[in-house]
Write an enzyme that holds these catalytic residues in place. Sequence first.
Site, PDB file in Angstrom:
ATOM      1  N   TYR A   1      18.698 -41.938  -8.960  1.00  0.00           N
ATOM      2  CA  TYR A   1      19.350 -40.971  -9.242  1.00  0.00           C
ATOM      3  C   TYR A   1      19.051 -39.284  -9.033  1.00  0.00           C
ATOM      4  CZ  TYR A   1      22.755 -44.932  -9.223  1.00  0.00           C
ATOM      5  OH  TYR A   1      23.300 -46.233  -9.302  1.00  0.00           O
ATOM      6  N   SER A   2      17.750 -39.195  -9.161  1.00  0.00           N
ATOM      7  CA  SER A   2      16.674 -38.007  -9.044  1.00  0.00           C
ATOM      8  C   SER A   2      17.116 -37.009  -7.772  1.00  0.00           C
ATOM      9  CB  SER A   2      15.229 -38.460  -9.039  1.00  0.00           C
ATOM     10  OG  SER A   2      14.727 -37.524  -8.898  1.00  0.00           O
ATOM     11  N   ASN A   3      16.950 -35.809  -8.666  1.00  0.00           N
ATOM     12  CA  ASN A   3      17.421 -34.847  -8.350  1.00  0.00           C
ATOM     13  C   ASN A   3      16.160 -34.347  -7.197  1.00  0.00           C
ATOM     14  OD1 ASN A   3      20.411 -34.889  -8.623  1.00  0.00           O
ATOM     15  ND2 ASN A   3      19.985 -33.566 -10.427  1.00  0.00           N
TER      16      ASN A   3
END
Length: 302
Positions: free
Chosen positions: A66-68
Amino acid sequence: MLTPLPAPIQQINSAIAHRANVELSVLRLDLMHPLVNGNKWFKLKYNLLEAKQKNFTTLLTFGGAYSNHIFATAAAGNLLGFRTIGVIRGEEKLPLNPTLSFAVQQGMQLVYLNRETYRQRNTPQLQQDLQQRFGEVFVIPEGGSNLNGIRGCTEIICEAAEFDTVCVACGTGTTLAGIVLSLHPKQRAIAFPILKNGEFLRQEIEILLKNTPKPNSFPASWELVCNYHFGGYAKVNDELLLFSQQFQQEHGIPLDYVYTAKMFYGVMDLLQQGFFPPGDRLLLIHTGGLQGNIGMKERSHF
Ligand SMILES: Cc1ncc(COP(=O)(O)O)c(C=O)c1O
């Protein structure tokens, strides 16, 4: 292309701040660019410039599902004409979540490493294996957390901002380190770790600060406030969700649940406890991350 808008500073009209006799404003890094914004814009800036200068055509980086940072690197790579490879922690899960399907739409090739192998991501051995597999790639560490990242973050605070205390959410401390290095000696920074037991970051941040060439020979003071993690990374509860919804309704500022909501909650709570001296002018950094809210809704079923 990737030219950002200047981040606006938004004054917050809040009864709580008013009672504490404290001025509150928010630096809206979330509004700088539709896809590459927040602290990610700053952490990527000098990494992308170095990759271009050295004639790399491919960027390789690391992140959770889910990394920005994966989201922003995929978008920046696409806009600037780089091929991108995202090395993702854990097994592949189909259908892809919104973050990873966006990354793939931007042309990012995803590669999955089990958690144990992923932990080796900064070792020369794994980096060599990746270079052998993918050829000449410009490696950006997870989260854009390297000297280039810190250098970019020294540019977060704009000249126009008038404040005494800056507040920022903290994961690795890279963003905080850049900010501290750019403050005047009389200003201070307060960081809110979003990880449980975030006290360990104190030492890591000291090391980051020690190893970065300083533009300012009298660095500003900084402190960690470790009790607003809400159970740890990506953990939320009803109180935090309600706070974010109310904050957005009252002030028109959306917050991400992983980082900024926890910091903003902490600041409002500390204001009620009289933590900030009367007359203090606070600048809260909105570090972006709003893309994560879509996946967060899926993950937590709220
Ligand atoms: C939206 C957002 N805010 C804050 C942070 C914390 O940044 P740092 O790891 O530099 O402390 C991150 C992670 O990079 C992030 O994605």
